[in-house]
Write an enzyme that holds these catalytic residues in place. Structure first.
Site, PDB file in Angstrom:
ATOM      1  N   ARG A 149     -14.730  -6.077   0.782  1.00 42.79           N
ATOM      2  CA  ARG A 149     -13.893  -6.303   1.921  1.00 42.79           C
ATOM      3  C   ARG A 149     -13.113  -4.539   1.877  1.00 42.79           C
ATOM      4  O   ARG A 149     -12.561  -4.101   0.900  1.00 42.79           O
ATOM      5  CB  ARG A 149     -12.737  -6.949   2.011  1.00 42.79           C
ATOM      6  CG  ARG A 149     -11.950  -6.987   3.328  1.00 42.79           C
ATOM      7  CD  ARG A 149     -10.646  -6.435   3.169  1.00 42.79           C
ATOM      8  NE  ARG A 149      -9.808  -6.312   4.246  1.00 42.79           N
ATOM      9  CZ  ARG A 149      -8.779  -5.656   4.026  1.00 42.79           C
ATOM     10  NH1 ARG A 149      -8.353  -4.912   2.935  1.00 42.79           N
ATOM     11  NH2 ARG A 149      -7.950  -5.529   5.113  1.00 42.79           N
ATOM     12  N   VAL A 150     -13.244  -3.839   2.919  1.00 46.35           N
ATOM     13  CA  VAL A 150     -12.569  -2.484   3.025  1.00 46.35           C
ATOM     14  C   VAL A 150     -11.626  -2.627   4.244  1.00 46.35           C
ATOM     15  O   VAL A 150     -11.984  -2.924   5.359  1.00 46.35           O
ATOM     16  CB  VAL A 150     -13.569  -1.392   3.065  1.00 46.35           C
ATOM     17  CG1 VAL A 150     -12.716   0.030   3.195  1.00 46.35           C
ATOM     18  CG2 VAL A 150     -14.455  -1.363   1.870  1.00 46.35           C
ATOM     19  N   GLY A 151     -10.248  -2.198   3.784  1.00 48.94           N
ATOM     20  CA  GLY A 151      -9.434  -2.030   5.080  1.00 48.94           C
ATOM     21  C   GLY A 151      -9.331  -0.625   5.859  1.00 48.94           C
ATOM     22  O   GLY A 151     -10.373  -0.007   5.746  1.00 48.94           O
ATOM     23  N   THR A 211       1.007  -1.135   0.138  1.00 47.34           N
ATOM     24  CA  THR A 211       0.059  -0.002   0.058  1.00 47.34           C
ATOM     25  C   THR A 211       1.091   1.390  -0.025  1.00 47.34           C
ATOM     26  O   THR A 211       2.139   1.039   0.438  1.00 47.34           O
ATOM     27  CB  THR A 211      -0.764  -0.172   1.324  1.00 47.34           C
ATOM     28  OG1 THR A 211      -1.835  -0.981   1.030  1.00 47.34           O
ATOM     29  CG2 THR A 211      -1.557   1.243   1.689  1.00 47.34           C
TER      30      THR A 211
HETATM   31  N1  ASP Z   1      -3.838  -1.791   5.094  1.00 49.60           N
HETATM   32  C1  ASP Z   1      -4.331  -2.386   3.930  1.00 49.60           C
HETATM   33  C2  ASP Z   1      -5.591  -2.820   3.858  1.00 49.60           C
HETATM   34  O1  ASP Z   1      -5.894  -3.628   4.886  1.00 49.60           O
HETATM   35  C3  ASP Z   1      -3.232  -3.082   3.329  1.00 49.60           C
HETATM   36  C4  ASP Z   1      -1.838  -2.868   3.240  1.00 49.60           C
HETATM   37  O2  ASP Z   1      -1.282  -1.899   3.823  1.00 49.60           O
HETATM   38  O3  ASP Z   1      -1.375  -3.047   2.447  1.00 49.60           O
HETATM   39  O4  ASP Z   1      -6.390  -2.743   3.093  1.00 49.60           O
END
Ligand code: ASP
Length: 290
Positions: A189-191, A161
């Site tokens: 799904r959302v992070g 990310t």
């Molecule tokens: N934090 C991001 C998510 O959970 C993933 C990432 O940091 O690469 O969507």
């Protein structure tokens, strides 16, 4: 008023992940992103413009998990998320599960200039289109590299990310984060990244951009927690450490970048590596892939 500073990350990950295998290219992309942020600052643009410019470069770089080249959902589709926030009025904008806005960070910025804070799905893509932003077909984002990775057995966490934090010459703080989420995630799904206060935050004390196991970051309220600790007088480095301690206790790993109102920065991570970089006016850009 003191020297502007901008810091970036390209995700928490493991040794042997894409960034460490493609070290030279990743390093060049980090330098280019810092350069874009620096150019914005040097031409008198503010911290929001600088973080958006830096993130946009990393969204275009196909080895990072944002924009083109982002990880794929379990069904082979791509769903992108991004957020932007600034100090002062604490204006914030975010998009989740978009599939058409070429630069999700720009879509988030457009939301920031609307009465809303978070827009999702096709409606968010339509809003980006109406705002005059570049839109593409979902296939644009999908690379053969990610198709192969989806088909391969899942090995170790690798996030990639991207994010940026900045304090400009006027003292404005801004943060931006952009992601494709987690490989093979279920569609929908959302992070943490697009959730203001979890993966992204900026107020008059600190700007924060996170990366890692999104669920653990959401459950720890990481970015806002750091701001609350700093407000209570805890030093920036220690505040970040305590927030990552919560993530670890929640069974997650990852990292973050933060810049304080005094220009101090922190870039801690509890994963194996976190490609990152920083530029401070008057100095040279520094980047690390590990
Ligand atoms: N934090 C991001 C998510 O959970 C993933 C990432 O940091 O690469 O969507």
């Amino acid at each position: 008023v003191s020297a502007p500073v901008i810091a970036i990350h390209a995700g928490a990950g493991a040794v042997g992940g894409t960034a460490t295998r493609e070290e030279a290219r990743s390093r060049a992309a980090l330098l280019e992103a810092l350069g874009a942020g620096r150019a914005a600052l040097e031409s008198g643009e503010d911290a929001v413009a600088a973080v958006a410019a830096a993130v946009e470069v990393m969204e275009d770089f196909e080895l990072f998990n944002a924009g083109r080249g982002a990880v794929l959902c379990a069904d082979g589709t791509v769903e992108l998320s991004a957020a932007v926030m600034r100090s002062g009025d604490r204006a914030a904008g975010a998009v989740a599960s978009v599939q058409r806005a070429r630069h999700p960070v720009r879509a988030a910025e457009a939301v920031m200039h609307s009465p809303q804070v978070l827009m999702v799905g096709p409606a968010a893509d339509r809003a980006a289109d109406l705002a005059g932003l570049e839109v593409v077909t979902p296939e644009y984002f999908i690379t053969d590299h990610q198709r192969r990775r989806l088909a391969a057995p899942v090995t170790g966490a690798e996030h990639a990310t991207v994010g940026a934090v900045c304090r400009d010459a006027e003292g404005l703080l801004a943060a931006a984060t952009s992601t494709g989420g987690i490989r093979a995630q279920p569609p929908g799904r959302v992070g943490d990244c697009p959730l203001i206060g979890a993966g992204t935050w900026a107020d008059d004390r600190v700007a924060v951009s996170c990366t890692g196991d999104g669920e653990a970051f959401i459950r720890s309220g990481v970015a806002r927690y750091i701001a609350a600790l700093v407000e209570a007088g805890v030093g920036l480095g220690q505040a970040c450490e305590r927030a990552l301690g919560l993530v670890e206790a929640a069974g997650g790993e990852g990292g973050l970048i933060a810049v304080g109102a005094d220009g101090q920065r922190a870039m801690p991570f509890i994963s194996e590596v976190m490609p990152r970089g920083v530029w401070r006016a008057g100095g040279e850009a520094e980047v690390w892939v590990r």
